[in-house]
Design a protein around this motif. Structure first.
Motif, PDB file in Angstrom:
ATOM      1  N   ALA A  78       0.816  -1.218   0.000  1.00  0.00           N
ATOM      2  CA  ALA A  78       0.000   0.000   0.000  1.00  0.00           C
ATOM      3  C   ALA A  78       0.849   1.267   0.000  1.00  0.00           C
ATOM      4  O   ALA A  78       0.369   2.342  -0.347  1.00  0.00           O
ATOM      5  CB  ALA A  78      -0.927   0.018   1.221  1.00  0.00           C
ATOM      6  N   PHE A  79       2.121   1.141   0.366  1.00  0.00           N
ATOM      7  CA  PHE A  79       2.987   2.300   0.515  1.00  0.00           C
ATOM      8  C   PHE A  79       3.737   2.601  -0.781  1.00  0.00           C
ATOM      9  O   PHE A  79       4.343   1.718  -1.370  1.00  0.00           O
ATOM     10  CB  PHE A  79       4.002   2.073   1.644  1.00  0.00           C
ATOM     11  N   GLN A  80       3.724   3.860  -1.164  1.00  0.00           N
ATOM     12  CA  GLN A  80       4.475   4.314  -2.341  1.00  0.00           C
ATOM     13  C   GLN A  80       5.785   4.937  -1.845  1.00  0.00           C
ATOM     14  O   GLN A  80       5.760   5.894  -1.061  1.00  0.00           O
ATOM     15  CB  GLN A  80       3.670   5.357  -3.116  1.00  0.00           C
ATOM     16  N   LYS A  81       6.903   4.400  -2.296  1.00  0.00           N
ATOM     17  CA  LYS A  81       8.202   4.963  -1.909  1.00  0.00           C
ATOM     18  C   LYS A  81       8.405   6.271  -2.659  1.00  0.00           C
ATOM     19  O   LYS A  81       8.306   6.320  -3.879  1.00  0.00           O
ATOM     20  CB  LYS A  81       9.340   4.002  -2.237  1.00  0.00           C
ATOM     21  N   LEU A  82       8.675   7.337  -1.915  1.00  0.00           N
ATOM     22  CA  LEU A  82       8.895   8.642  -2.516  1.00  0.00           C
ATOM     23  C   LEU A  82      10.364   8.928  -2.755  1.00  0.00           C
ATOM     24  O   LEU A  82      10.748   9.406  -3.814  1.00  0.00           O
ATOM     25  CB  LEU A  82       8.292   9.750  -1.646  1.00  0.00           C
ATOM     26  N   ARG A  83      11.181   8.667  -1.739  1.00  0.00           N
ATOM     27  CA  ARG A  83      12.591   9.046  -1.842  1.00  0.00           C
ATOM     28  C   ARG A  83      13.379   8.486  -0.665  1.00  0.00           C
ATOM     29  O   ARG A  83      12.824   8.257   0.405  1.00  0.00           O
ATOM     30  CB  ARG A  83      12.689  10.574  -1.829  1.00  0.00           C
ATOM     31  N   VAL A  84      14.678   8.318  -0.882  1.00  0.00           N
ATOM     32  CA  VAL A  84      15.596   7.942   0.192  1.00  0.00           C
ATOM     33  C   VAL A  84      16.411   9.180   0.527  1.00  0.00           C
ATOM     34  O   VAL A  84      16.996   9.811  -0.361  1.00  0.00           O
ATOM     35  CB  VAL A  84      16.527   6.787  -0.233  1.00  0.00           C
ATOM     36  N   LEU A 106      11.295   7.601   2.756  1.00  0.00           N
ATOM     37  CA  LEU A 106      10.008   8.263   2.930  1.00  0.00           C
ATOM     38  C   LEU A 106       8.972   7.623   2.009  1.00  0.00           C
ATOM     39  O   LEU A 106       9.206   7.464   0.809  1.00  0.00           O
ATOM     40  CB  LEU A 106      10.128   9.758   2.618  1.00  0.00           C
ATOM     41  N   TYR A 107       7.848   7.267   2.603  1.00  0.00           N
ATOM     42  CA  TYR A 107       6.736   6.660   1.883  1.00  0.00           C
ATOM     43  C   TYR A 107       5.513   7.579   1.943  1.00  0.00           C
ATOM     44  O   TYR A 107       5.428   8.482   2.778  1.00  0.00           O
ATOM     45  CB  TYR A 107       6.350   5.313   2.518  1.00  0.00           C
ATOM     46  N   HIS A 108       4.559   7.266   1.088  1.00  0.00           N
ATOM     47  CA  HIS A 108       3.259   7.957   1.096  1.00  0.00           C
ATOM     48  C   HIS A 108       2.176   6.898   1.011  1.00  0.00           C
ATOM     49  O   HIS A 108       2.333   5.890   0.310  1.00  0.00           O
ATOM     50  CB  HIS A 108       3.146   8.908  -0.094  1.00  0.00           C
TER      51      HIS A 108
END
Length: 158
Positions: A78-84, A106-108
């Protein structure tokens, strides 16, 4: 009582004395608002998240942390990875003398129904905040950039 101190891009931050710590945080959104927890360790607001354990998959760590800290159960998918965020600019210090440099994934995730929240022993309060409220809220300095990113995303969608 505060037992943690956080530094972000602060030249006066102490040098880490522990291995780099991999963590996960999530922008948990519901009806255009962001979920934050009032952290027990420093009494400021921060994103839900925490450390990745051993060889744990990062998205599974995020799902576990969300469950432990809020009572919201979601699958890792369910989590979308945005950035490390892997710079040397996020430091956490604790009363036991440990000083960590944090690398954060960071996830969204956007919730589709109103969540039933349960406060964990790591926080004193859970609440959703509008983008306007977030601009002046006392947020842990290591999370402010993430919160501001959420505000920008919301403003660009308007």
């Amino acid at each position: 009582m505060s037992w943690a101190k956080f530094y972000f891009r602060d030249p006066s931050a102490p040098k880490p004395n522990r291995p780099v710590r991999l963590g996960v945080n999530a922008l948990v959104e519901w009806e255009g608002k962001l979920l934050l927890e009032r952290r027990r360790d420093c009494n400021a607001w921060g994103l839900v998240g925490g450390g990745v354990k051993g060889r744990e998959d990062e998205a599974k760590a995020m799902a576990r942390e969300l469950w432990e800290e809020t009572g919201i159960r979601l699958p890792a998918g369910a989590f979308q990875k945005l950035r490390v965020y892997g710079g040397r600019d996020r430091i956490a210090c604790f009363n036991d003398g440990s000083v960590w440099r944090m690398v954060v994934i960071l996830y969204h995730v956007r919730l589709s129904s109103p969540p039933r929240l349960n406060v964990s022993n790591e926080s004193t309060e859970l609440a959703f905040f509008s983008p306007e409220e977030l601009k002046t809220l006392d947020v842990v300095c290591t999370h402010r950039e993430f919160v501001d990113q959420f505000v920008s995303l919301c403003e660009n969608q308007s």
